[in-house]
Design an enzyme around this catalytic site. Structure first.
Site, PDB file in Angstrom:
ATOM      1  N   GLU A 274      41.208 132.904  93.398  1.00 38.29           N
ATOM      2  CA  GLU A 274      41.368 131.917  92.327  1.00 38.29           C
ATOM      3  C   GLU A 274      41.078 130.514  92.853  1.00 38.29           C
ATOM      4  OE1 GLU A 274      44.550 134.099  89.367  1.00 38.29           O
ATOM      5  OE2 GLU A 274      45.352 132.541  90.672  1.00 38.29           O
ATOM      6  N   ARG A 291      44.864 142.713  94.017  1.00 39.40           N
ATOM      7  CA  ARG A 291      45.030 143.851  93.103  1.00 39.40           C
ATOM      8  C   ARG A 291      43.977 143.764  92.015  1.00 39.40           C
ATOM      9  NH1 ARG A 291      46.873 140.689  88.788  1.00 39.40           N
ATOM     10  NH2 ARG A 291      48.153 138.939  89.455  1.00 39.40           N
ATOM     11  N   VAL A 294      44.475 141.672  85.308  1.00 39.83           N
ATOM     12  CA  VAL A 294      44.565 141.937  83.860  1.00 39.83           C
ATOM     13  C   VAL A 294      43.181 141.827  83.216  1.00 39.83           C
ATOM     14  CG1 VAL A 294      45.503 141.089  81.666  1.00 39.83           C
ATOM     15  CG2 VAL A 294      46.958 141.094  83.713  1.00 39.83           C
TER      16      VAL A 294
HETATM   17  P1  ADP Z   1      46.361 138.025  86.259  1.00 38.23           P
HETATM   18  O1  ADP Z   1      46.057 136.995  87.279  1.00 38.23           O
HETATM   19  O2  ADP Z   1      45.884 139.399  86.559  1.00 38.23           O
HETATM   20  O3  ADP Z   1      46.100 137.564  84.894  1.00 38.23           O
HETATM   21  P2  ADP Z   1      49.120 137.492  85.901  1.00 38.23           P
HETATM   22  O4  ADP Z   1      49.512 136.407  86.816  1.00 38.23           O
HETATM   23  O5  ADP Z   1      48.995 137.205  84.455  1.00 38.23           O
HETATM   24  O6  ADP Z   1      47.871 138.200  86.476  1.00 38.23           O
HETATM   25  O7  ADP Z   1      50.130 138.681  86.119  1.00 38.23           O
HETATM   26  C1  ADP Z   1      49.786 140.002  85.806  1.00 38.23           C
HETATM   27  C2  ADP Z   1      51.036 140.763  85.581  1.00 38.23           C
HETATM   28  O8  ADP Z   1      51.793 140.837  86.747  1.00 38.23           O
HETATM   29  C3  ADP Z   1      51.927 140.144  84.545  1.00 38.23           C
HETATM   30  O9  ADP Z   1      52.540 141.208  83.878  1.00 38.23           O
HETATM   31  C4  ADP Z   1      52.921 139.338  85.368  1.00 38.23           C
HETATM   32  O10 ADP Z   1      54.151 139.228  84.704  1.00 38.23           O
HETATM   33  C5  ADP Z   1      53.030 140.190  86.600  1.00 38.23           C
HETATM   34  N1  ADP Z   1      53.218 139.454  87.852  1.00 38.23           N
HETATM   35  C6  ADP Z   1      52.443 138.498  88.370  1.00 38.23           C
HETATM   36  N2  ADP Z   1      52.891 138.088  89.559  1.00 38.23           N
HETATM   37  C7  ADP Z   1      53.989 138.813  89.820  1.00 38.23           C
HETATM   38  C8  ADP Z   1      54.913 138.868  90.910  1.00 38.23           C
HETATM   39  N3  ADP Z   1      54.791 138.102  91.978  1.00 38.23           N
HETATM   40  N4  ADP Z   1      55.918 139.765  90.831  1.00 38.23           N
HETATM   41  C9  ADP Z   1      56.050 140.551  89.762  1.00 38.23           C
HETATM   42  N5  ADP Z   1      55.211 140.548  88.720  1.00 38.23           N
HETATM   43  C10 ADP Z   1      54.205 139.688  88.732  1.00 38.23           C
HETATM   44  P1  ADP Z   2      50.444 131.910  90.111  1.00 35.41           P
HETATM   45  O1  ADP Z   2      50.643 132.548  91.459  1.00 35.41           O
HETATM   46  O2  ADP Z   2      51.693 131.742  89.354  1.00 35.41           O
HETATM   47  O3  ADP Z   2      49.315 132.536  89.368  1.00 35.41           O
HETATM   48  P2  ADP Z   2      48.625 129.724  90.787  1.00 35.41           P
HETATM   49  O4  ADP Z   2      48.708 129.059  92.108  1.00 35.41           O
HETATM   50  O5  ADP Z   2      47.524 130.693  90.599  1.00 35.41           O
HETATM   51  O6  ADP Z   2      50.025 130.401  90.461  1.00 35.41           O
HETATM   52  O7  ADP Z   2      48.551 128.619  89.657  1.00 35.41           O
HETATM   53  C1  ADP Z   2      48.719 128.960  88.301  1.00 35.41           C
HETATM   54  C2  ADP Z   2      48.132 127.860  87.426  1.00 35.41           C
HETATM   55  O8  ADP Z   2      48.813 126.623  87.673  1.00 35.41           O
HETATM   56  C3  ADP Z   2      46.672 127.549  87.665  1.00 35.41           C
HETATM   57  O9  ADP Z   2      45.812 128.416  86.968  1.00 35.41           O
HETATM   58  C4  ADP Z   2      46.574 126.124  87.154  1.00 35.41           C
HETATM   59  O10 ADP Z   2      46.535 126.081  85.748  1.00 35.41           O
HETATM   60  C5  ADP Z   2      47.906 125.544  87.605  1.00 35.41           C
HETATM   61  N1  ADP Z   2      47.800 124.916  88.936  1.00 35.41           N
HETATM   62  C6  ADP Z   2      48.025 125.504  90.136  1.00 35.41           C
HETATM   63  N2  ADP Z   2      47.856 124.646  91.151  1.00 35.41           N
HETATM   64  C7  ADP Z   2      47.506 123.471  90.596  1.00 35.41           C
HETATM   65  C8  ADP Z   2      47.188 122.168  91.125  1.00 35.41           C
HETATM   66  N3  ADP Z   2      47.215 121.918  92.424  1.00 35.41           N
HETATM   67  N4  ADP Z   2      46.862 121.181  90.249  1.00 35.41           N
HETATM   68  C9  ADP Z   2      46.846 121.421  88.913  1.00 35.41           C
HETATM   69  N5  ADP Z   2      47.125 122.606  88.365  1.00 35.41           N
HETATM   70  C10 ADP Z   2      47.457 123.636  89.182  1.00 35.41           C
HETATM   71 MG    MG Z   3      47.332 132.666  89.954  1.00 35.60          MG
END
Ligand code: ADP
Ligand code: ADP
Ligand code: MG
Length: 448
Positions: A274, A291, A294
């Site tokens: 990402e 993994r 979605v």
């Molecule tokens: P994607 O990046 O595939 O869109 P999401 O962040 O939306 O993934 O999460 C996919 C699924 O996994 C969702 O059902 C979310 O609630 C779950 N999920 C994401 N991160 C975690 C985590 N660290 N532990 C448990 N469930 C998680």
């Molecule tokens: P998660 O593990 O919950 O998916 P991410 O690190 O992928 O968390 O970040 C989830 C979302 O939060 C990103 O898709 C973006 O919208 C926002 N985000 C994350 N990091 C930043 C950043 N440094 N500045 C602005 N937005 C951010």
């Molecule tokens: Mg993320």
């Protein structure tokens, strides 16, 4: 090939894996909780094993019960889907320890990449740009020092975070200490690990991610990118591929960066790198999801590759079946996530009985769902109940197809996000493809 695959998940992703197994001629085993006795994944798999009561802790997160089910049924592989145990290194290790092929990367790779702050270090070593921030995890004092260097606003992020949780935006020095503590507490409660790190907060960047697949021997291919900027509470609502917001040159560069990163980690199986992309198309790695994602179907739609079958082949030791120049990009695909939530009432979950269903069809329409008429959506799990995926020769056709398919879709008895998607299809910013991660929240705050 694998002899029998246990699917350690539920809902639409369990069906997705069972379907791939069926097409490969590999028997599948479903597992289910007390809330899922009538579920479609139980009916469609060749065998099914009850693994515990409704609460995920006792069933879909119950490693012992899942391994016992694998043993009992003679499965030789486990596909974890997404969510639940998919990014649990201990589970991957336990599978290997029990002689089961884990359909995903090694436990070591999950461990390394699963810590988002450690993944930043790996990215830097691979020459992949990261958002300016702390070297590793930070105490409140270290966070403050670094924040003053890079300038506010900053983002406090949990190293173990996921699903948009464990994240805080901080506008000024006075708020920082409390934000570090709050993010840490939230992450400790949700993920059992409270370490946090700091990143510069980018203003309204795009979220663009690259699908990769490795064979574990250093060979990695990519399947182009997905645009995932349409978010609410940092969770994706809809995704499209390819991204309407990057140039061919940026596509080259960002996919090459993702491949470099996966090569650096000798990555095996499917993964997603990402990135955040700035207005000038500079990109910065934020995390790797180790993994299947979605939103993988939109990538399947623009490449013609069945990613789940590829996953199973790699796990069987057959290696990658495609070389990079055998993966063309064609057309445009959009995924609309249909959640059992009420967009009129702050997206409050809306579980309950689905009294009637009419699924859209026709050219370029794919619906991945485990819902049927009479289905009771249990309140214990994720609210996403269906993924409507449309494909067109170009973005214009995909948008038109999305609109007419959403109008055809009837899910009676529950509230869903379908009206939100129909609204988005009337918004100029979405139609033009010029929207960032801050767009949807701003639109929703305006009401309408
Ligand atoms: P994607 O990046 O595939 O869109 P999401 O962040 O939306 O993934 O999460 C996919 C699924 O996994 C969702 O059902 C979310 O609630 C779950 N999920 C994401 N991160 C975690 C985590 N660290 N532990 C448990 N469930 C998680
Ligand atoms: P998660 O593990 O919950 O998916 P991410 O690190 O992928 O968390 O970040 C989830 C979302 O939060 C990103 O898709 C973006 O919208 C926002 N985000 C994350 N990091 C930043 C950043 N440094 N500045 C602005 N937005 C951010
Ligand atoms: Mg993320």
């Amino acid at each position: 090939m694998l002899k029998k695959v246990l699917v350690a998940n539920r809902g639409e992703i369990a069906l997705r894996v069972i379907r791939a197994c069926r097409e490969l001629g590999v028997p599948s085993v479903a597992v289910y909780s007390g809330a899922d006795e009538e579920a479609l994944h139980v009916r469609l798999a060749d065998e099914a094993v009850h693994i515990g009561p409704p609460k995920a802790q006792k069933s879909y997160l119950n490693i012992e019960a899942i391994l016992e089910a694998a043993k009992e049924t003679g499965a030789d592989a486990v596909h974890p889907g997404y969510g639940f145990l998919a990014e649990n290194a201990g589970f991957a290790a336990a599978c290997s320890g029990a002689g089961l092929a884990f359909v995903g990367p090694s436990a070591e790779a999950i461990e390394k990449m699963g810590d988002k702050s450690a993944a930043r270090r790996i990215a830097r070593e691979a020459g992949v740009p990261i958002v300016p921030g702390t070297e590793g995890n930070a105490s409140p004092a270290e966070a403050l020092e670094r924040a003053e260097e890079i300038g506010f606003p900053v983002m406090v992020k949990a190293a173990a975070g996921g699903g948009g949780r464990g994240i805080r935006v901080v506008e000024s020095a006075g708020e920082l200490e409390e934000a570090v503590r709050a993010a840490s507490r939230e992450a400790a409660a949700a993920f059992g690990e409270g370490s946090v790190y700091l990143e510069k907060f980018l203003v309204d960047p795009r979220h663009v991610e690259v699908q990769v697949m490795g064979d574990g021997e250093g060979n990695v291919v990519h399947f182009y990118e997905r645009e995932c900027s349409m978010q609410r509470r940092r969770q994706k609502i809809l995704e499209e591929a390819p991204s309407p917001g990057i140039s061919p040159a940026t596509r080259e560069a960002i996919t090459a960066a993702a491949v470099r990163l996966a090569e650096e980690a000798s990555y095996a199986n499917a993964g997603t790198a990402e990135f955040l992309v700035d207005q000038d198309e500079s990109f910065y790695f934020i995390e790797m999801n180790t993994r299947i994602q979605v939103e993988h179907p939109i990538t399947e739609e623009i490449t013609g590759v069945d990613l789940v079958k590829e996953q199973l082949k790699v796990a069987a030791g057959e290696g990658l079946s495609l070389k990079q120049d055998e993966i063309p990009l064609s057309g445009h695909a959009i995924e609309f996530r249909i959640n059992a939530e009420d967009p009129e009432n702050n997206f409050f979950p809306s579980p309950g009985e689905v009294t009637g269903v009419e699924v859209p069809g026709g050219p370029g329409v794919r619906v991945d769902t485990a819902v049927f008429a009479g289905y009771q959506i249990p309140p214990f799990y994720d609210s996403m109940v269906s993924k409507l995926v449309v494909r067109g020769a170009d973005r214009h056709e995909a948008l038109a197809r999305g609109g007419r398919a959403l109008e055809e879709y009837r899910l009676e008895g529950i509230k869903t996000t379908i009206p939100l998607h129909l609204r988005l299809l009337r918004e100029e910013a979405f139609l033009s493809g010029r929207y960032g991660t801050g767009y949807l929240e701003k639109l929703l705050s305006k009401g309408g």
